[in-house]
Design a protein around this motif. Structure first.
Motif, short mmCIF file in Angstrom:
data_model
loop_
_atom_site.label_atom_id
_atom_site.label_comp_id
_atom_site.label_asym_id
_atom_site.label_seq_id
_atom_site.Cartn_x
_atom_site.Cartn_y
_atom_site.Cartn_z
N VAL A 125 -10.38 4.72 7.04
CA VAL A 125 -10.49 3.45 6.11
C VAL A 125 -8.96 2.99 5.68
CG1 VAL A 125 -11.00 2.81 3.59
CG2 VAL A 125 -12.57 4.02 5.18
N ILE A 126 -8.93 1.83 5.75
CA ILE A 126 -7.39 1.21 5.12
C ILE A 126 -7.86 0.58 3.98
CG2 ILE A 126 -5.79 -0.25 5.59
CD1 ILE A 126 -5.71 0.35 8.74
N ASP A 127 -7.32 1.04 3.07
CA ASP A 127 -7.41 0.39 1.73
C ASP A 127 -6.38 -0.65 1.15
OD1 ASP A 127 -7.69 0.11 -1.19
OD2 ASP A 127 -6.52 1.72 -1.67
N HIS A 147 -15.80 4.04 -5.65
CA HIS A 147 -16.54 5.45 -5.78
C HIS A 147 -17.31 5.60 -4.04
CE1 HIS A 147 -19.11 8.55 -7.25
NE2 HIS A 147 -20.31 7.77 -6.64
N HIS A 148 -17.95 4.37 -3.77
CA HIS A 148 -18.74 4.49 -2.46
C HIS A 148 -17.63 5.07 -1.29
CE1 HIS A 148 -22.03 3.18 -4.08
NE2 HIS A 148 -22.18 1.90 -3.74
N ILE A 149 -16.43 4.60 -1.22
CA ILE A 149 -15.32 4.89 -0.29
C ILE A 149 -15.11 6.23 -0.36
CG2 ILE A 149 -13.06 4.43 0.36
CD1 ILE A 149 -13.29 1.30 -0.27
N ASN A 150 -14.78 6.62 -1.55
CA ASN A 150 -14.30 8.15 -1.81
C ASN A 150 -15.41 9.04 -1.44
OD1 ASN A 150 -11.76 7.50 -2.59
ND2 ASN A 150 -12.44 7.29 -5.01
N ASP A 160 0.53 0.24 0.23
CA ASP A 160 1.60 0.03 -0.59
C ASP A 160 1.17 0.80 -1.79
OD1 ASP A 160 4.15 -0.65 -1.54
OD2 ASP A 160 2.83 -2.42 -2.96
N VAL A 161 -0.21 0.83 -2.47
CA VAL A 161 -0.34 1.73 -3.72
C VAL A 161 -1.92 2.02 -3.28
CG1 VAL A 161 -0.87 -0.29 -5.13
CG2 VAL A 161 -0.11 1.83 -5.92
N PRO A 162 -2.35 2.89 -3.64
CA PRO A 162 -4.06 3.27 -3.69
C PRO A 162 -4.49 2.34 -4.82
CG PRO A 162 -2.98 5.37 -3.57
CD PRO A 162 -1.97 4.23 -4.19
N THR A 163 -5.71 1.52 -4.50
CA THR A 163 -6.44 0.69 -5.32
C THR A 163 -6.74 1.65 -6.57
OG1 THR A 163 -7.27 -0.69 -3.68
CG2 THR A 163 -8.58 -0.59 -5.82
N ILE A 178 -9.01 4.97 -5.60
CA ILE A 178 -8.86 5.39 -4.26
C ILE A 178 -8.20 6.42 -4.16
CG2 ILE A 178 -7.78 5.09 -1.94
CD1 ILE A 178 -10.53 3.66 -2.27
N LYS A 179 -8.89 7.50 -3.22
CA LYS A 179 -7.96 8.78 -2.86
C LYS A 179 -7.58 9.07 -1.58
CE LYS A 179 -11.18 11.09 -6.58
NZ LYS A 179 -12.25 12.12 -6.79
N ALA A 180 -6.66 8.63 -1.33
CA ALA A 180 -5.97 8.40 -0.03
C ALA A 180 -5.38 9.61 0.56
CB ALA A 180 -4.93 7.35 -0.04
N LEU A 181 -5.57 9.89 1.74
CA LEU A 181 -4.78 10.90 2.59
C LEU A 181 -3.38 10.35 2.72
CD1 LEU A 181 -4.53 13.29 4.68
CD2 LEU A 181 -5.06 11.66 6.30
N LYS A 182 -3.03 9.27 2.57
CA LYS A 182 -1.60 8.92 2.82
C LYS A 182 -1.46 7.52 2.33
CE LYS A 182 2.39 8.53 6.06
NZ LYS A 182 2.97 9.16 7.43
#
Length: 496
Positions: A125-127, A147-150, A160-163, A178-182
């Motif tokens: 996923v790209i946020d 929540h669905h994405i996580n 640039d920044v997690p939503t 958002i809980k991003a890997l990177k």
């Protein structure tokens, strides 16, 4: 030093670059998308992977649309773009990139509500839903979608920044973004990436350059500055011909107790290897054998003789606290040191004594250095709900007391008496071992003995301490404080 900007200041940097380069905003967005795609393709080079790109209707979403177009041209064929249609407004650059994508073979899915997202079956996923500037937790459809994405447990790359993550300011206790890997961020890291709470939003981040005007950025008034290696190289002084031990100062380390002599040895060893011309350890009589066996170069001053010293000014630097213990006698030593009006490095139990004797805080000699970890800091200055609040207090107290506060963590914050906060980027989780703070206190004391300014000694000490650990961690799962203390001289030589 890299000047770190707020979201509002970064927006001004965008505008300045667009006006003075000159460059159209859509072209600057394209540069940002290319920089993101280059970084992403280096990490995710398997073009058979499927990608879901979630795009809001602002410029962050415009970035996402441009990234989708670029990934298609770089061999990815299984891309779905989810158009997050939760707002009536859209940016003009978003509209342009949406039109460009309409002409491609990319599959587009409109989400008018979060319920329109049935499932996420993509590998990645790209946020690109919401950018920086947010100052309140997500709510409504945005919160449900995130929540669905996580919940999908898919690895996420944020643009640039997690939503849902605040780029600066106090972070909420309950994070629902958002809980991003990177996170691949543009031109500068977000200030809050250096706060421990950011681990809930992104495991790691990488900064990519997009061509914003660096001169404009560096001239902005800021509270936060990121230390760079070139700053360290510029500050370090080479040893000159005909210099001698007196040239490099005499440091006194007041540390250790019957059961904690290791702390005194570590601090003295670090001071020795950082280059103090003379190092004296003020230790209990019971520690003399250990000191002589481990560090024959370090002189000893039995603790019960300390108060008989008539001339503490003969030391160019005095550090107190590592493994010291809390007692009436040690409290008297610290109080006596404070009355001499000589700058001090105060660590560990020295800080704990200060926390019990708040009256001594107001009497601290100007240009002293306090080196607390989080719990020690809160004992000194009160409990804090967030790291942002803790840093605001550190800034205020540094200015008020005319001292330097070194607030230790993964990224150590060095707060100057002028109200600036310098962020140290070196250090490694492999260094999460007892004794590291003892070593740091000795390193800072050694630089003070060599007549560096207080702020330079603190910056050099933190950077070199962390870089030594970084080098050792390349080959070891765990790095010990003794190894760091012994390795400092080699790192200084490497930097010079």
């Amino acid at each position: 030093m890299q000047t770190l900007l707020t979201s509002a200041q970064m927006h001004k940097a965008d505008e300045f670059t667009i006006e003075h380069l000159p460059i159209a905003s859509i072209d600057l967005m394209e540069k940002a998308a290319r920089a993101f795609a280059h970084c992403f393709l280096r990490d995710e080079f398997d073009t058979s992977k499927s990608i879901a790109i979630f795009c809001g209707k602002g410029n962050n979403g415009g970035d996402g649309l441009a990234i989708a177009h670029l990934l298609l041209h770089n061999g990815y064929s299984n891309i779905k773009v989810y158009l997050v249609n939760f707002s009536d407004k859209q940016s003009s650059d978003y509209a342009i990139n949406l039109q460009r994508l309409e002409e491609s073979r990319c599959k587009k899915i409109i989400l008018n509500t979060a319920a329109d997202l049935k499932s996420i079956k993509s590998d990645i996923v790209i946020d690109a839903i919401l950018g920086s500037g947010l100052n309140k937790p997500l709510a409504g459809e945005y919160a449900t979608l995130v929540h669905h994405i996580n919940q999908s447990k898919t690895r996420v790359y944020a643009v640039d920044v997690p939503t849902g993550f605040f780029a600066e300011g106090k972070l909420p206790k309950e994070y629902n973004g958002i809980k991003a890997l990177k996170t691949i961020c543009f031109q500068r890291p977000k200030i809050n990436f250096f706060m421990p709470e950011s681990i809930l939003a992104t495991t790691q981040y990488e900064v990519v350059q997009i061509g914003l005007d660096e001169t404009f950025i560096q001239k902005q008034l800021a509270d936060f500055y990121l230390i760079e290696e070139r700053d360290i190289r510029h500050t370090l002084k080479p040893r000159k011909p005909f210099s001698h031990k007196g040239t490099y100062g005499h440091a006194l380390i007041i540390a250790g107790n019957t059961n904690t002599m290791g702390a005194a040895l570590l601090s003295a060893m670090a001071c020795l290897h950082t280059g103090a011309g003379l190092t004296t350890a003020c230790i209990p009589q019971s520690g003399l054998v250990a000191l002589n066996n481990k560090l024959p170069e370090v002189m000893a001053l039995p603790r019960d003789e300390y108060l008989q010293i008539e001339n503490p000014e003969k030391y160019q630097a005095i550090a107190i606290g590592p493994g010291l213990g809390i007692s009436i006698e040690n409290e008297r030593i610290l109080e006596h040191l404070i009355t001499t009006n000589q700058p001090l490095v105060i660590d560990a139990d020295g800080l704990n004594i200060l926390a019990e004797r708040k009256d001594l805080m107001e009497k601290l000699p100007a240009h002293s250095v306090l080196t607390p970890h989080m719990k020690e800091f809160d004992r000194l200055f009160g409990t804090h709900d967030s790291w942002w609040e803790r840093l605001q207090t550190a800034k205020e107290q540094s200015v008020k007391l005319k001292i330097v506060i070194v607030l230790k963590n993964q990224y150590t914050f060095i707060c100057s008496s002028e109200g600036k906060i310098f962020i140290n980027p070196t250090g490694h989780p492999a260094m999460a071992q007892g004794g590291m703070g003892d070593v740091l206190a000795g390193v800072i004391a050694a630089f003070l003995a060599q007549k560096y300014t207080t702020i330079d000694a603190a910056i050099l000490g933190c950077y070199i301490h962390g870089k030594t650990g970084d080098g050792l961690a390349k080959e070891k799962y765990v790095v010990t404080a003794s190894e760091v203390a012994a390795g400092i001289a080699s790192i200084i030589q490497e930097l010079m």
